[in-house]
Design a protein around this motif. Structure first.
Motif, PDB file in Angstrom:
ATOM      1  N   VAL A   1      60.522  64.824  60.047  1.00  0.00           N
ATOM      2  CA  VAL A   1      61.773  65.142  60.761  1.00  0.00           C
ATOM      3  C   VAL A   1      61.795  66.627  61.137  1.00  0.00           C
ATOM      4  O   VAL A   1      62.116  66.985  62.281  1.00  0.00           O
TER       5      VAL A   1
ATOM      6  N   VAL B   1      61.835  66.774  65.190  1.00  0.00           N
ATOM      7  CA  VAL B   1      63.102  66.963  65.919  1.00  0.00           C
ATOM      8  C   VAL B   1      63.118  68.266  66.731  1.00  0.00           C
ATOM      9  O   VAL B   1      63.377  68.232  67.943  1.00  0.00           O
TER      10      VAL B   1
ATOM     11  N   THR C   1      60.728  67.922  69.640  1.00  0.00           N
ATOM     12  CA  THR C   1      61.259  67.025  70.678  1.00  0.00           C
ATOM     13  C   THR C   1      62.280  67.773  71.537  1.00  0.00           C
ATOM     14  O   THR C   1      62.237  67.710  72.775  1.00  0.00           O
ATOM     15  N   LEU C   2      63.188  68.485  70.872  1.00  0.00           N
ATOM     16  CA  LEU C   2      64.243  69.189  71.606  1.00  0.00           C
ATOM     17  C   LEU C   2      63.663  70.271  72.516  1.00  0.00           C
ATOM     18  O   LEU C   2      64.003  70.349  73.698  1.00  0.00           O
TER      19      LEU C   2
ATOM     20  N   THR D   1      52.590  63.022  63.550  1.00  0.00           N
ATOM     21  CA  THR D   1      53.809  63.525  64.193  1.00  0.00           C
ATOM     22  C   THR D   1      53.536  63.861  65.666  1.00  0.00           C
ATOM     23  O   THR D   1      54.365  63.557  66.537  1.00  0.00           O
TER      24      THR D   1
ATOM     25  N   ALA E   1      69.411  65.350  69.472  1.00  0.00           N
ATOM     26  CA  ALA E   1      69.023  65.773  68.116  1.00  0.00           C
ATOM     27  C   ALA E   1      69.322  64.671  67.097  1.00  0.00           C
ATOM     28  O   ALA E   1      68.480  64.342  66.261  1.00  0.00           O
TER      29      ALA E   1
ATOM     30  N   THR F   1      69.862  61.365  67.646  1.00  0.00           N
ATOM     31  CA  THR F   1      69.070  60.140  67.847  1.00  0.00           C
ATOM     32  C   THR F   1      67.603  60.370  67.478  1.00  0.00           C
ATOM     33  O   THR F   1      66.952  59.484  66.925  1.00  0.00           O
ATOM     34  N   SER F   2      67.077  61.570  67.769  1.00  0.00           N
ATOM     35  CA  SER F   2      65.678  61.872  67.401  1.00  0.00           C
ATOM     36  C   SER F   2      65.528  61.905  65.886  1.00  0.00           C
ATOM     37  O   SER F   2      64.520  61.459  65.341  1.00  0.00           O
ATOM     38  N   THR F   3      66.527  62.444  65.224  1.00  0.00           N
ATOM     39  CA  THR F   3      66.477  62.502  63.755  1.00  0.00           C
ATOM     40  C   THR F   3      66.434  61.092  63.184  1.00  0.00           C
ATOM     41  O   THR F   3      65.602  60.784  62.329  1.00  0.00           O
TER      42      THR F   3
ATOM     43  N   ALA G   1      63.100  59.592  63.865  1.00  0.00           N
ATOM     44  CA  ALA G   1      62.049  60.128  63.001  1.00  0.00           C
ATOM     45  C   ALA G   1      62.132  59.527  61.599  1.00  0.00           C
ATOM     46  O   ALA G   1      61.120  59.237  60.973  1.00  0.00           O
TER      47      ALA G   1
ATOM     48  N   GLN H   1      74.142  68.304  61.489  1.00  0.00           N
ATOM     49  CA  GLN H   1      73.885  68.583  62.914  1.00  0.00           C
ATOM     50  C   GLN H   1      75.202  68.696  63.679  1.00  0.00           C
ATOM     51  O   GLN H   1      75.370  69.585  64.517  1.00  0.00           O
TER      52      GLN H   1
END
Lengths: 477, 293
Positions: free
Chosen positions: B78, B82, B85-86, B162, B219, B221-223, B226, B283
């Protein structure tokens, strides 16, 4: 307003989170002991002979198979459909729905289906997995399908694999076979190591002889194909763990106590075997990083002539032949079979096979009846069945024909020689066996990467395995 | 007090009737499984039997080295995944916005392709690329006389995994961020240009603050994504070598469908959900300032 918006946002997060939890809900049988009826629902031969209006009722059977069985001109798994077509022709009221399930996760899929009462009527799988289903009472006893005469002909080690301790035959004894070693004889000869190839009637050989073969081939490869190694060990997951078990047996190791309740992987002989595996990596006689390699890679590399020895059997010989026919193999490539080596010169090790079909008790007598007919039809009425299984008949009938393949002829003798050949027990009867497999490969990985000494790894494995076995026995009580 | 509530219910009865199907669906397929999962997590629940276990499953998990390792691995993924990704999807969406609309669609579609491709196919492709003996990446390294790299070794496996997951997962965030980017009035940038703002200054001072709500969404949804990584790890490393890539969800799967211990599996799911809720709450707490929906 602002707070309400934040509240809405939290709710959205919760909605995303619930999908994780949602997948883990239990079935409807929560709070009860899962003990399906295992009583025999068999049909006696006399009942079968009687014409029953029930026979005419349409029946749909669901048959799960792995991608196995093929005649020489078929793809893996294709023969199952051929068999179904023949069966449906004889029994027009029966429709057999075939579902090919993948090796990866196959056992889990069956377990989930059993737990949720959506299991197929017929499953074709090794007793390695089906024993566990039978012990939990999900399968139908098949004793009534075998006559006394047939039972006498079945090799004892095969019968033991398909029989529970109470005498219930849960898997139909069929297809006597073995997994052993396949050697690229031509490559070994080119490496000038023909003298270390296993010879003699049963091709038994020693561990020392095996290692000499690896050394000779590696020296040859260093000059010709430096990226190649003679042997590929794997340890990505539990698939193919029998490779290590076979070598352990070759070292004289036993994996379980006689009462089958304790793991003994940390015995002197087994630890010697693991030390030897590690030495093969250190001496660069096998491909590096076995911990990252899947078992399937072993077959691929062998067919591509990137190894000299592999773990396999007839299917691998067939794959080599297919590659030759398709022109993928251009040079000379003669593949031969041999048992796993042993510390004793006149002793070999194989992984014995035999027994596959199980019928699940889905509570429908008519379905069970036709499921039994289906497996009996395959075994007794379709001559192609044994050929498609790439195996021998457990009842001793000649399946090799007038001009038998020399390797098949040799193997047919090997698998029936119980004096010199150890057919390693599948340990299928060990409680919690499939769970113990899942904790074996991380320990082997720890040895491969040098994180643990072999003794420590095997002791740790024993500790975990013994806990699993103990818990499994306790939960059954 | 209760009468007032009933009156409200009666008054808004048609509204409640309209939302009833959705509420029923939610209750049946989300709420019930959640509550049941929480309940089962307090049971010893296997293929063979079931019985009350109290907090036994939680206790055994917190003393289990492999589970603790899986929590550590999951958090590591994570932490790497994350922010990467961002940052990458934010930069890429800015670059994509510089092209004409038609080309923008092409780029977005290209980045989205992995999201609609079979994870099995993608994993096989990456296995080939990363193969130690004959893989493309090691072949390319060989051209520069660089020694072969075992990308899936004990030390590298989690980073490699990852990175692979990152390549698959960028499509969604790029599409979402691009859409948000398109919603920012051009006049803001024009005004900034008149004031002499540079390209990056415009995006840091205008784009970033304006897109905070969308970034928060990506952030979160990616978390969650992950934390839920599973299939690719199962196929890629099966959690190895020596548990180096074992994640909570992989262990949960093994516990439920290999070991058949649904009690422990559900306890893992509950712990995982608690971790996700805490991180999502953090977050929200740190990114919510200036949010305008």
């Amino acid at each position: 307003m602002r707070r309400r918006k934040h509240g809405l946002a939290y709710l959205l997060v919760m909605l995303l989170v619930v999908t994780i939890l949602g997948g883990c809900g239990s079935g409807n049988n929560e709070g009860t002991t899962v003990e399906p009826d295992s009583s025999s629902s068999s049909v006696t031969p006399s009942q079968e002979a009687t014409t029953n209006p029930e026979d005419e009722k349409p029946v749909e059977l669901v048959f799960w198979n792995y991608p196995v069985w093929n005649l020489p001109d078929q793809k893996p798994g294709e023969y199952a459909q051929t068999l179904i077509e023949k069966f449906e022709k004889k029994y027009p009221n029966v429709k057999v729905k075939l579902e090919i399930i993948p090796y990866d996760g196959g056992d889990q899929k069956v377990n989930v289906a059993l737990a949720s009462n959506t299991a197929p009527d017929i499953l074709n799988d090794s007793p390695g997995r089906t024993t566990s289903y039978a012990k939990r009472g999900y399968t139908v006893p098949l004793n009534d399908l075998l006559t006394e005469e047939q039972l006498k002909k079945i090799p004892q080690n095969v019968l033991e694999k398909v029989t529970l301790q109470d005498g219930t035959i849960f898997s139909y004894p069929q297809g006597l076979g073995a997994t052993l070693m396949v050697i690229n004889k031509s490559l070994v000869e080119r490496a000038g190591a023909a003298d270390v190839l296993p010879s003699g009637e049963l091709r038994t050989w020693t561990i020392e002889q095996f290692e000499k073969l690896l050394v000779a081939v590696r020296e040859y490869q260093k000059k010709e194909t430096p990226d190649h190694y003679p042997f590929l060990m794997f340890g990505l997951n539990e698939q193919g763990d029998a490779l290590y078990h076979s070598f352990m047996a070759g070292f004289g190791g036993k994996r379980y106590t006689d009462d089958r309740t304790q793991s003994t992987f940390s015995s002197t002989e087994n630890v010697q075997a693991v030390e030897w595996f590690k030495s093969l990596i250190d001496k660069q006689l096998v491909y590096p990083n076995p911990e990252t390699r899947a078992a399937g890679m072993s077959n691929d590399y062998f067919v591509q002539e990137k190894t000299a020895v592999a773990f396999g059997g007839f299917s691998l010989l067939n794959a080599v032949q297919k590659a030759k026919d398709e022109g993928a193999i251009k040079g000379e490539f003669e593949a031969i079979l041999a048992p796993f080596p042993s510390v004793k010169e006149d002793q070999g090790v194989v992984i014995g096979g035999g027994g596959q079909f199980v019928i699940f008790d889905n509570g429908d007598e008519n379905k069970i009846k036709y499921a039994k007919k289906f497996i009996q039809f395959a075994q007794t009425e379709d001559p192609d069945f044994i050929k498609a299984m790439n195996a021998f008949d457990v009842y001793g009938r000649d399946t090799l024909g007038a001009n038998p393949d020399p390797e098949k002829l040799w193997l047919s003798k090997l698998v029936t020689d119980t004096e010199h050949i150890i057919a390693i027990d599948g340990s299928y009867d060990i409680e919690g066996y499939s769970q113990t497999r899942a904790v074996f490969f991380p320990e082997m990985q720890a040895v491969f990467i040098g994180a643990k000494e072999p003794l420590q790894a095997m002791q740790d494995y024993d500790e975990k395995a013994n806990k699993i076995i103990k818990d499994a026995i306790a939960s059954k009580k | 007090m209760l009468k007032r509530e009933f009156n409200l219910l009666y008054k808004e009865r048609y509204g409640f009737l309209f939302v009833a199907p959705a509420l029923l669906f939610f209750a049946l397929f989300y709420l019930y499984p959640i509550l049941d999962a929480i309940k089962v997590s307090f049971y010893k629940y296997t293929y063979y039997s079931s019985g009350w276990a109290g907090i036994g499953n939680y206790q055994s998990l917190l003393q289990d080295d492999v589970f603790l390792r899986s929590v550590k691995n999951t958090l590591l993924i994570v932490i790497m995944f994350v922010p990467a990704t961002l940052i990458i999807s934010f930069i890429l969406s800015i670059f994509i916005s510089l092209f004409r609309t038609r080309l923008q669609s092409v780029f977005k579609a290209v980045f989205y392709i992995p999201a609609v491709t079979s994870i099995v196919s993608i994993t096989f492709m990456w296995q080939y690329l990363l193969n130690y003996d004959f893989g493309l990446l090691n072949f390319l390294l060989g051209l520069f006389d660089i020694d072969k790299v075992n990308f899936l070794s004990y030390d590298r496996a989690i980073v490699t995994t990852t990175v692979v997951v990152l390549t698959i997962s960028l499509g969604g965030p790029i599409v979402i961020l691009s859409a948000a980017l398109g919603g920012i009035p051009v006049s803001y940038y024009e005004a900034a240009e008149l004031d002499g703002a540079s390209f990056w200054r415009k995006h840091i001072r205008i784009t970033l603050p304006m897109m905070k709500p969308t970034i928060l969404f990506v952030a979160v949804t990616s978390t969650i994504g992950a934390f839920q990584l599973f299939a690719i790890i199962l196929l890629f490393t099966a959690g190895g070598p020596n548990y180096a890539t074992t994640t909570i969800l992989l262990l949960l799967y093994q516990e439920a469908f290999v070991n058949g211990d649904y009690g422990r599996a559900n306890a893992m799911a509950v712990i995982l959900s608690i971790i996700i809720v805490i991180i999502a709450w953090l977050q929200f707490k740190f990114l919510r300032t200036d949010i305008e929906y």
